[in-house]
Design a protein around this motif. Structure first.
Motif, PDB file in Angstrom:
ATOM      1  N   SER A 198      72.955  32.663  40.976  1.00 46.85           N
ATOM      2  CA  SER A 198      73.782  32.325  39.827  1.00 46.85           C
ATOM      3  C   SER A 198      74.858  33.399  39.735  1.00 46.85           C
TER       4      SER A 198
ATOM      5  N   ILE B  48      78.670  34.798  37.687  1.00 47.04           N
ATOM      6  CA  ILE B  48      79.622  34.744  36.582  1.00 47.04           C
ATOM      7  C   ILE B  48      80.907  35.411  37.057  1.00 47.04           C
TER       8      ILE B  48
ATOM      9  N   GLU C  59      68.681  31.257  46.080  1.00 44.86           N
ATOM     10  CA  GLU C  59      69.403  30.591  44.997  1.00 44.86           C
ATOM     11  C   GLU C  59      70.148  31.686  44.258  1.00 44.86           C
TER      12      GLU C  59
ATOM     13  N   TYR D  65      76.672  38.506  40.639  1.00 48.12           N
ATOM     14  CA  TYR D  65      75.742  37.551  41.236  1.00 48.12           C
ATOM     15  C   TYR D  65      74.311  38.001  41.001  1.00 48.12           C
ATOM     16  N   GLN D  66      73.414  37.041  40.849  1.00 52.71           N
ATOM     17  CA  GLN D  66      71.983  37.314  40.849  1.00 52.71           C
ATOM     18  C   GLN D  66      71.348  36.406  41.893  1.00 52.71           C
TER      19      GLN D  66
ATOM     20  N   ARG E 174      80.867  30.330  34.964  1.00 50.40           N
ATOM     21  CA  ARG E 174      79.529  30.402  35.562  1.00 50.40           C
ATOM     22  C   ARG E 174      79.394  29.349  36.646  1.00 50.40           C
ATOM     23  N   PHE E 175      78.708  29.722  37.727  1.00 47.87           N
ATOM     24  CA  PHE E 175      78.446  28.759  38.782  1.00 47.87           C
ATOM     25  C   PHE E 175      77.179  29.163  39.540  1.00 47.87           C
ATOM     26  N   ASN E 176      76.596  28.208  40.247  1.00 48.08           N
ATOM     27  CA  ASN E 176      75.379  28.415  41.028  1.00 48.08           C
ATOM     28  C   ASN E 176      75.616  27.946  42.454  1.00 48.08           C
TER      29      ASN E 176
ATOM     30  N   SER F 224      73.384  27.958  46.613  1.00 51.47           N
ATOM     31  CA  SER F 224      72.160  28.281  47.352  1.00 51.47           C
ATOM     32  C   SER F 224      72.440  28.164  48.840  1.00 51.47           C
TER      33      SER F 224
END
Length: 158
Positions: A51, A53, A49, A67-68, A24-26, A28
């Motif tokens: 998030s 997986i 932004e 991605y979301q 998992r990573f984020n 922006s």
């Protein structure tokens, strides 16, 4: 006995094949874009932004990333930043490594212009293939928020 042996072999195979855990990573981003109007300038600031997986196949190689995205846009006249148009962005994306395709789903972005209606609206599903060529596009799509320059300039000249 054969059934028991098959179950044991299957169970041993399942325990020895270790799939890599998803990562998992984020991230922006913010992207300002100037728009030139007659006698004044407007700025469009898009931000998001996300998030994500990253999923792996049984050999540990990347399989796909999901991605979301959440974010929006702000559009304002440079010499009067108190009058701001806002938009929102919510979408899901999935990139498949084996097919090199990216699929976008959701209400990608929507900006309404008072007295004009939808300035920019993108919703539905878009599938990009190799070299990000569009392969499939159902839904409602406008080309570009900056393709509506005349409407933006009209609104901010009032």
């Amino acid at each position: 006995m054969r059934i028991l042996a098959a179950i044991i072999v299957t169970a041993l195979g399942a325990t020895t094949a270790q799939a890599t855990e998803p990562t998992r990573f984020n991230f922006s981003g913010t992207f300002p874009k100037p728009v030139e109007c007659a006698g004044f300038n407007v700025t469009v600031i898009s931000s998001f932004e996300a998030s994500a997986i990253l999923f792996f196949d049984n050999e540990g190689a990347p399989a796909y990333v999901q991605y979301q995205f959440k974010g929006g846009a702000e559009i304002f006249r440079d010499d009067d930043p108190t009058n701001v148009l806002t938009g929102r962005r919510r979408e899901m994306q999935r990139y498949e490594y084996s097919t090199n395709t990216l699929e976008m789903n959701g209400g990608v972005i929507k900006v309404n212009l008072p007295g004009y209606g939808p300035l920019f609206f993108d919703a539905g599903r878009v599938v990009f293939g190799d070299n990000f060529n569009v392969e499939y596009v159902p839904g409602k799509h406008h080309d570009d928020v900056l393709g509506q320059t005349d409407a933006v300039c009209w609104y901010f000249s009032q």
